[in-house]
Design an enzyme around this catalytic site. Structure first.
Site, PDB file in Angstrom:
ATOM      1  CB  CYS A  89       1.588  -0.961  -4.544  1.00 55.89           C
ATOM      2  SG  CYS A  89       3.250  -1.533  -5.004  1.00 55.89           S
ATOM      3  CG  HIS A 103       2.396   0.146   0.097  1.00 54.97           C
ATOM      4  ND1 HIS A 103       1.411  -0.810   0.009  1.00 54.97           N
ATOM      5  CD2 HIS A 103       3.360  -0.214  -0.793  1.00 54.97           C
ATOM      6  CE1 HIS A 103       1.756  -1.720  -0.888  1.00 54.97           C
ATOM      7  NE2 HIS A 103       2.933  -1.378  -1.392  1.00 54.97           N
ATOM      8  CD  GLU A 115      -0.695   0.331   2.603  1.00 56.53           C
ATOM      9  OE1 GLU A 115      -0.034  -0.653   2.217  1.00 56.53           O
ATOM     10  OE2 GLU A 115      -1.024   1.279   1.842  1.00 56.53           O
TER      11      GLU A 115
END
Length: 238
Positions: free
Chosen positions: A112, A215, A217
């Site tokens: 990001c 993102h 993650e």
């Protein structure tokens, strides 16, 4: 095989909220994703003067996102959009870390805002506010939870991202109002949203230098964890 040491950049906040003193923070899922991929997460306080010393103890660098923006002056802009907010100490630190990691050919993963900073360090520019610069743009600050996809991205064949994820299309979350505008010299675009917004970049010729606007993650798409696995594996082989 050694456990690669992955430096993770922290966010910072002034006194108030969680603590009466200024504080650092990072979402746990960044660290969890590194651990699942076989890495050792190490968080990095914002000391730009110590960037080289930090890098001496690392094998890879993960530049995280956050609710702030890169100072437009760093990419040559002469004005600042009203929505832009900066964290100058954090940016100065991350800029030094990315420059040092590039010079050493350390694996880098920018997420990001980390992708945006990576592009700026590599000589590129940013859209300061997508709704004002890209007609008909998607809601890149998605209204639904970040644990769900907000839109799809088309992955460019033949890129590091495509080789890493084995995906032609990924379904990703979206939490940004800025994006890459012009890529830096030698930088390759590896993903775009349906509205044309650049969603990923990479620098060919490096061991592993990848930035994505979403993102991974959160592990929403099957390709997300493959990004972390490839990043940590590249760090292990350094």
């Amino acid at each position: 095989m050694k456990i690669p040491r992955i430096g993770i950049t922290l966010d910072s906040e002034p006194a108030g909220g969680w603590s009466k003193m200024p504080w650092y923070a990072v979402r746990q899922n960044y660290c969890d994703a590194v651990v699942r991929a076989g890495g050792l997460p190490l968080v990095l306080p914002h000391e730009a003067a110590l960037a080289e010393a930090y890098l001496d103890g690392l094998d890879g660098l993960l530049v995280t996102g956050g609710a702030f923006d890169v100072d437009p002056a760093l990419f040559g802009a002469t004005s600042k959009h009203a929505t832009v907010t900066t964290k100058d100490r954090r940016t100065a630190f991350e800029y030094a870390m990315v420059k040092g990691a590039l010079a050493r050919d350390y694996p880098i993963l920018g997420i990001c805002g980390g992708e945006q900073l990576l592009n700026v360090v590599l000589g590129g520019t940013l859209h300061q506010h997508i709704p004002d610069e890209i007609p008909g743009a998607l809601a890149h600050e998605q209204p639904n939870p970040r644990t769900e996809p907000g839109h799809s991205v088309a992955v460019v064949p033949g890129t590091l991202l495509h080789q890493t994820t084995a995906r032609d299309t990924m379904h990703v979350n979206s939490a940004h109002h800025q994006a890459v505008k012009d890529v830096g010299p030698g930088v390759r675009i590896n993903a775009r949203a349906p509205d044309g917004v650049i969603e990923g970049i990479e620098l060919p010729g490096k061991r592993f230098c990848l930035g994505v606007e979403w993102h991974p993650e959160y592990a929403i798409d099957p390709g997300d964890e493959r990004i972390f696995s490839a990043f940590v594996a590249a760090s292990a082989s350094r």
